[in-house]
Scaffold this active site. Sequence first.
Site, PDB file in Angstrom:
ATOM      1  N   ALA A   9       0.643  -1.291  -0.049  1.00  0.00           N
ATOM      2  CA  ALA A   9       0.089   0.082  -0.059  1.00  0.00           C
ATOM      3  C   ALA A   9       0.913   1.291  -0.059  1.00  0.00           C
ATOM      4  O   ALA A   9       1.943   1.273   0.489  1.00  0.00           O
ATOM      5  CB  ALA A   9      -0.932   0.031   1.258  1.00  0.00           C
ATOM      6  N   LYS A  10       0.225   2.272  -0.530  1.00  0.00           N
ATOM      7  CA  LYS A  10       0.941   3.757  -0.613  1.00  0.00           C
ATOM      8  C   LYS A  10       1.510   4.183   0.828  1.00  0.00           C
ATOM      9  O   LYS A  10       2.477   4.861   0.998  1.00  0.00           O
ATOM     10  CB  LYS A  10       0.025   4.771  -1.263  1.00  0.00           C
ATOM     11  CG  LYS A  10       0.085   4.444  -2.865  1.00  0.00           C
ATOM     12  CD  LYS A  10      -0.754   5.572  -3.540  1.00  0.00           C
ATOM     13  CE  LYS A  10      -0.739   5.304  -5.036  1.00  0.00           C
ATOM     14  NZ  LYS A  10      -1.754   6.456  -5.634  1.00  0.00           N
ATOM     15  N   ARG A  11       0.655   3.819   1.838  1.00  0.00           N
ATOM     16  CA  ARG A  11       0.799   4.245   3.194  1.00  0.00           C
ATOM     17  C   ARG A  11       2.115   3.751   3.801  1.00  0.00           C
ATOM     18  O   ARG A  11       2.644   4.015   4.796  1.00  0.00           O
ATOM     19  CB  ARG A  11      -0.398   4.025   4.117  1.00  0.00           C
ATOM     20  CG  ARG A  11      -0.848   2.528   4.155  1.00  0.00           C
ATOM     21  CD  ARG A  11      -1.843   2.439   5.322  1.00  0.00           C
ATOM     22  NE  ARG A  11      -2.491   1.121   5.174  1.00  0.00           N
ATOM     23  CZ  ARG A  11      -3.365   0.725   4.453  1.00  0.00           C
ATOM     24  NH1 ARG A  11      -3.752   1.277   3.347  1.00  0.00           N
ATOM     25  NH2 ARG A  11      -3.687  -0.616   4.481  1.00  0.00           N
TER      26      ARG A  11
END
Length: 279
Positions: A252-254
């Site tokens: 995920a981008k996070r």
Amino acid sequence: MSSTYRGRLAPSPTGYLHLGHARTFWTAQERAMAAGGALILRNDDLDAPRCRPEFVSAMFEDMRWFGLRWSEGPDIGGPYAPYAQSRRLSLYAAAFETLRRRGLIYPCDCSRQDVLRALSAPHRGDEEPIYPGTCRPAAGAVSTATRAGVNWRFRVSAGQTLSFTDSALGPHTEIAGQDFGDFLVWRKDDFPSYQLACAVDDAAMRITEVVRGADLLTSTCRQLLLYRALELEAPAFHHCPLMTDATGTRLAKRDDATSLGALRAGGATPESLRAQFTA
């Protein structure tokens, strides 16, 4: 549909690109090259609160570093400019009005929590909850409500079967009303949903094959309904398996640790990262 292969890269600059994005984009580039076609870069920047200039700059830097090359895009232009969705709002507005005139969409003031609280609204993971029809009017009703300030949903026919053959995963079928329900096409902040903008742009840019992650299989079924409703020709689809970390969790981008920028800073090379795709 064009006889010349046209693929696309369509990142959303809401965070830093990770290795999963890179693998999908690399697959898209390889398929375009194998077909002797073109690869287009489109900046899907409609999520204004989350899209930031530093993410856009990093997107270009990371993609070029990884070895991705495109023949049309925001940085170099092309025959289907502009290549940033935030500059294509008039196209989406025209599609919205077509759907409105045909009685296929309706205003909805239900919040996500309203939908989740409805007993008839099963919810699966990250998928949009199946809408229970609280605001759905009679079939064919044409709303004259102001576009902004309220969400708008596309009416699906319960029980309708949506099928397509994916070049990576094979035949795929979903049933409207069971696998997905009436879905958003316009947001109350007066921006189009991902589903509408993606379908309009892929048709307008003459994309012949969409390569993206397998988490978007249901989105493809929604978009097939929009292609039909707008009398647009749908592209072919190639959905790539999702990449996971060592614990099996989807990237995920996070998670900045798996971003291309962090991997590059840690000494990784494009060649070493690409070798993981075939390991």
